[in-house]
Design a protein around this motif. Structure first.
Motif, PDB file in Angstrom:
ATOM      1  N   PHE A 127      -7.631  23.858   1.218  1.00 57.93           N
ATOM      2  CA  PHE A 127      -7.459  22.408   1.074  1.00 57.93           C
ATOM      3  C   PHE A 127      -6.417  22.122   0.002  1.00 57.93           C
ATOM      4  CE2 PHE A 127     -11.171  23.520  -1.587  1.00 57.93           C
ATOM      5  CZ  PHE A 127     -10.787  23.011  -2.824  1.00 57.93           C
ATOM      6  N   GLY A 128      -5.970  20.869  -0.041  1.00 58.28           N
ATOM      7  CA  GLY A 128      -4.904  20.494  -0.958  1.00 58.28           C
ATOM      8  C   GLY A 128      -3.540  20.772  -0.355  1.00 58.28           C
ATOM      9  N   SER A 129      -2.515  20.751  -1.200  1.00 58.58           N
ATOM     10  CA  SER A 129      -1.141  20.968  -0.750  1.00 58.58           C
ATOM     11  C   SER A 129      -0.387  21.794  -1.777  1.00 58.58           C
ATOM     12  CB  SER A 129      -0.437  19.616  -0.555  1.00 58.58           C
ATOM     13  OG  SER A 129       0.923  19.806  -0.256  1.00 58.58           O
ATOM     14  N   MET A 130       0.486  22.680  -1.301  1.00 55.96           N
ATOM     15  CA  MET A 130       1.197  23.577  -2.205  1.00 55.96           C
ATOM     16  C   MET A 130       2.243  22.878  -3.062  1.00 55.96           C
ATOM     17  SD  MET A 130       1.543  27.104  -0.061  1.00 55.96           S
ATOM     18  CE  MET A 130       0.055  27.858   0.599  1.00 55.96           C
ATOM     19  N   ASP A 131       2.541  21.621  -2.742  1.00 58.18           N
ATOM     20  CA  ASP A 131       3.423  20.867  -3.628  1.00 58.18           C
ATOM     21  C   ASP A 131       2.606  20.075  -4.645  1.00 58.18           C
ATOM     22  OD1 ASP A 131       2.347  18.980  -1.986  1.00 58.18           O
ATOM     23  OD2 ASP A 131       4.252  18.175  -1.268  1.00 58.18           O
ATOM     24  N   GLY A 132       1.298  20.355  -4.697  1.00 54.02           N
ATOM     25  CA  GLY A 132       0.407  19.725  -5.671  1.00 54.02           C
ATOM     26  C   GLY A 132      -0.724  20.677  -6.010  1.00 54.02           C
ATOM     27  N   GLU A 133      -1.930  20.154  -6.129  1.00 55.18           N
ATOM     28  CA  GLU A 133      -3.094  21.004  -6.389  1.00 55.18           C
ATOM     29  C   GLU A 133      -3.621  21.554  -5.063  1.00 55.18           C
ATOM     30  OE1 GLU A 133      -4.981  19.198 -10.433  1.00 55.18           O
ATOM     31  OE2 GLU A 133      -5.877  18.502  -8.568  1.00 55.18           O
ATOM     32  N   PHE A 134      -4.134  22.786  -5.084  1.00 55.38           N
ATOM     33  CA  PHE A 134      -4.636  23.366  -3.836  1.00 55.38           C
ATOM     34  C   PHE A 134      -5.567  24.545  -4.068  1.00 55.38           C
ATOM     35  CE2 PHE A 134      -0.901  25.959  -4.725  1.00 55.38           C
ATOM     36  CZ  PHE A 134      -1.280  27.232  -4.346  1.00 55.38           C
ATOM     37  N   TRP A 135      -6.313  24.874  -3.025  1.00 54.44           N
ATOM     38  CA  TRP A 135      -7.133  26.083  -2.921  1.00 54.44           C
ATOM     39  C   TRP A 135      -6.705  26.788  -1.649  1.00 54.44           C
ATOM     40  CZ3 TRP A 135     -10.649  29.023  -5.499  1.00 54.44           C
ATOM     41  CH2 TRP A 135     -11.453  29.894  -4.753  1.00 54.44           C
ATOM     42  N   LEU A 136      -6.346  28.062  -1.739  1.00 53.25           N
ATOM     43  CA  LEU A 136      -5.760  28.787  -0.612  1.00 53.25           C
ATOM     44  C   LEU A 136      -6.764  29.079   0.495  1.00 53.25           C
ATOM     45  CD1 LEU A 136      -3.269  30.226   0.560  1.00 53.25           C
ATOM     46  CD2 LEU A 136      -4.012  32.281  -0.647  1.00 53.25           C
ATOM     47  N   GLY A 137      -8.001  29.376   0.154  1.00 57.30           N
ATOM     48  CA  GLY A 137      -9.012  29.670   1.178  1.00 57.30           C
ATOM     49  C   GLY A 137      -9.611  31.058   1.013  1.00 57.30           C
ATOM     50  N   LEU A 138     -10.932  31.138   1.104  1.00 58.67           N
ATOM     51  CA  LEU A 138     -11.646  32.400   0.916  1.00 58.67           C
ATOM     52  C   LEU A 138     -11.317  33.429   1.993  1.00 58.67           C
ATOM     53  CD1 LEU A 138     -15.096  30.902  -0.073  1.00 58.67           C
ATOM     54  CD2 LEU A 138     -13.675  32.339  -1.549  1.00 58.67           C
ATOM     55  N   GLU A 139     -11.082  32.969   3.224  1.00 51.05           N
ATOM     56  CA  GLU A 139     -10.771  33.918   4.297  1.00 51.05           C
ATOM     57  C   GLU A 139      -9.432  34.606   4.041  1.00 51.05           C
ATOM     58  OE1 GLU A 139     -11.387  36.272   7.529  1.00 51.05           O
ATOM     59  OE2 GLU A 139     -12.817  34.926   6.548  1.00 51.05           O
ATOM     60  N   HIS A 140      -8.441  33.845   3.600  1.00 49.89           N
ATOM     61  CA  HIS A 140      -7.155  34.449   3.243  1.00 49.89           C
ATOM     62  C   HIS A 140      -7.328  35.429   2.086  1.00 49.89           C
ATOM     63  CE1 HIS A 140      -5.166  31.948   6.043  1.00 49.89           C
ATOM     64  NE2 HIS A 140      -5.059  30.864   5.303  1.00 49.89           N
ATOM     65  N   LEU A 141      -8.136  35.027   1.100  1.00 47.72           N
ATOM     66  CA  LEU A 141      -8.383  35.901  -0.051  1.00 47.72           C
ATOM     67  C   LEU A 141      -9.038  37.209   0.378  1.00 47.72           C
ATOM     68  CD1 LEU A 141      -9.748  33.871  -3.108  1.00 47.72           C
ATOM     69  CD2 LEU A 141      -7.639  35.183  -2.944  1.00 47.72           C
ATOM     70  N   HIS A 142     -10.027  37.098   1.252  1.00 53.90           N
ATOM     71  CA  HIS A 142     -10.708  38.299   1.735  1.00 53.90           C
ATOM     72  C   HIS A 142      -9.736  39.226   2.455  1.00 53.90           C
ATOM     73  CE1 HIS A 142     -13.088  41.013   4.103  1.00 53.90           C
ATOM     74  NE2 HIS A 142     -12.745  40.401   5.226  1.00 53.90           N
ATOM     75  N   ARG A 143      -8.945  38.669   3.355  1.00 57.78           N
ATOM     76  CA  ARG A 143      -8.020  39.505   4.134  1.00 57.78           C
ATOM     77  C   ARG A 143      -6.950  40.134   3.246  1.00 57.78           C
ATOM     78  NH1 ARG A 143      -8.881  39.144   9.469  1.00 57.78           N
ATOM     79  NH2 ARG A 143     -10.159  37.407  10.229  1.00 57.78           N
ATOM     80  N   MET A 144      -6.463  39.392   2.276  1.00 59.98           N
ATOM     81  CA  MET A 144      -5.444  39.923   1.370  1.00 59.98           C
ATOM     82  C   MET A 144      -6.002  41.062   0.529  1.00 59.98           C
ATOM     83  SD  MET A 144      -2.412  38.543   1.624  1.00 59.98           S
ATOM     84  CE  MET A 144      -1.753  39.133   0.071  1.00 59.98           C
ATOM     85  N   THR A 145      -7.142  40.815  -0.109  1.00 62.84           N
ATOM     86  CA  THR A 145      -7.667  41.782  -1.076  1.00 62.84           C
ATOM     87  C   THR A 145      -8.327  42.991  -0.420  1.00 62.84           C
ATOM     88  OG1 THR A 145      -9.748  40.523  -1.274  1.00 62.84           O
ATOM     89  CG2 THR A 145      -7.988  40.013  -2.847  1.00 62.84           C
ATOM     90  N   SER A 146      -8.702  42.876   0.857  1.00 67.28           N
ATOM     91  CA  SER A 146      -9.268  44.029   1.559  1.00 67.28           C
ATOM     92  C   SER A 146      -8.179  44.883   2.194  1.00 67.28           C
ATOM     93  CB  SER A 146     -10.268  43.574   2.627  1.00 67.28           C
ATOM     94  OG  SER A 146      -9.645  42.754   3.591  1.00 67.28           O
ATOM     95  N   ALA A 147      -6.973  44.308   2.351  1.00 67.65           N
ATOM     96  CA  ALA A 147      -5.872  45.048   2.976  1.00 67.65           C
ATOM     97  C   ALA A 147      -5.231  46.032   2.007  1.00 67.65           C
ATOM     98  CB  ALA A 147      -4.814  44.079   3.497  1.00 67.65           C
ATOM     99  N   GLN A 148      -5.166  45.672   0.739  1.00 73.80           N
ATOM    100  CA  GLN A 148      -4.605  46.557  -0.284  1.00 73.80           C
ATOM    101  C   GLN A 148      -5.097  46.121  -1.655  1.00 73.80           C
ATOM    102  OE1 GLN A 148      -0.291  46.056  -0.965  1.00 73.80           O
ATOM    103  NE2 GLN A 148      -0.329  44.456   0.595  1.00 73.80           N
TER     104      GLN A 148
END
Length: 241
Positions: A127-148
């Motif tokens: 939620f939010g917007s990258m040109d302001g305040e935001f939260w990227l998302g837990l699913e993206h975090l999981h996939r990123m941190t489990s990949a490497q």
């Protein structure tokens, strides 16, 4: 004999021509891919990215990057991230100046303009917007941190201008089935104090999903890996002062 020689010469010329054409086509293809990559990396919104996803023939691996650390431009801004070949690409914000760069920003708050007292679905997705305040998302975090392997960096700035940070040499988020737990958190260094290690191993909780059995999300008006309720609440209420 002359006829045979002419055929041989013709065959050689044809082979050279085909080889030359192949080299030219490859060069054009590489140039085109790089141009497409640069254009997509300039995308301003998730809606723009959705247009490219309509075409299933577009090969994202050639125009995306596995992580901010591997982004060749070494430029701060929005980039197309694809942790593995099987993952759907997403737009992420890469910070390339702090602590040597290579950081994927997954939470940014600075003026309280975005409400972070959100439900499970919003924290899972983003939620939010990258040109302001935001939260990227837990699913993206999981996939990123489990990949490497990843590190975690928390930067804090006080209203009086003072700055502090906390850095952990390992960071991994589990999957949604396990309620996105703080699966790994490495050794701490920094100036902010270690307020997150106590939360290690805890499941993520939101106002509509109490995974800590203490209703911490409602009590602290936020969402986090709470533990009785803990010492960190970076998604809690933003007090402008």
């Amino acid at each position: 004999e002359l006829n045979l020689l002419q055929h041989a010469i013709f065959d050689k010329l044809t082979t050279l021509q085909n080889h030359s054409n192949k080299m030219v086509f490859e060069q054009i293809a590489n140039t085109t891919a790089e141009q497409i990559r640069k254009e997509i990396q300039k995308l301003a919104s998730k809606e723009d990215l959705a247009l490219f996803k309509v075409d299933p023939g577009l090969y994202f691996r050639s125009i995306s990057t596995r992580s901010c650390k591997e982004e060749p431009s070494n430029r701060t801004g929005e980039f197309l991230i694809q942790p593995t070949q099987n993952d759907e690409p997403f737009l992420g914000y890469c910070e390339q100046t702090a602590f040597g760069g290579g950081w994927l920003v997954f939470q940014y708050r600075y003026d309280g303009s975005v409400d972070f007292y959100r439900n499970w679905t919003e924290y899972r997705n983003e939620f939010g917007s990258m040109d302001g305040e935001f939260w990227l998302g837990l699913e993206h975090l999981h996939r990123m941190t489990s990949a490497q392997k990843h590190e975690l960096l928390v930067e804090l700035k006080h209203f009086n201008g003072s700055y502090m940070y906390a850095r952990y040499d390992e960071f991994e988020i589990g999957n949604e089935k396990d309620q996105y737990p703080l699966a790994r958190l490495g050794s701490y260094t920094g100036t902010a104090g270690d307020s997150i290690s106590i939360h290690k191993g805890m499941k993520f909780s939101t106002k509509d999903r109490d995974n800590d059995k203490s209703d911490c999300a409602k009590l602290w008006k936020g969402a986090w890996w709470y533990k009785n309720c803990g010492y960190a609440n970076l998604n809690g209420g933003f007090k402008n002062g």
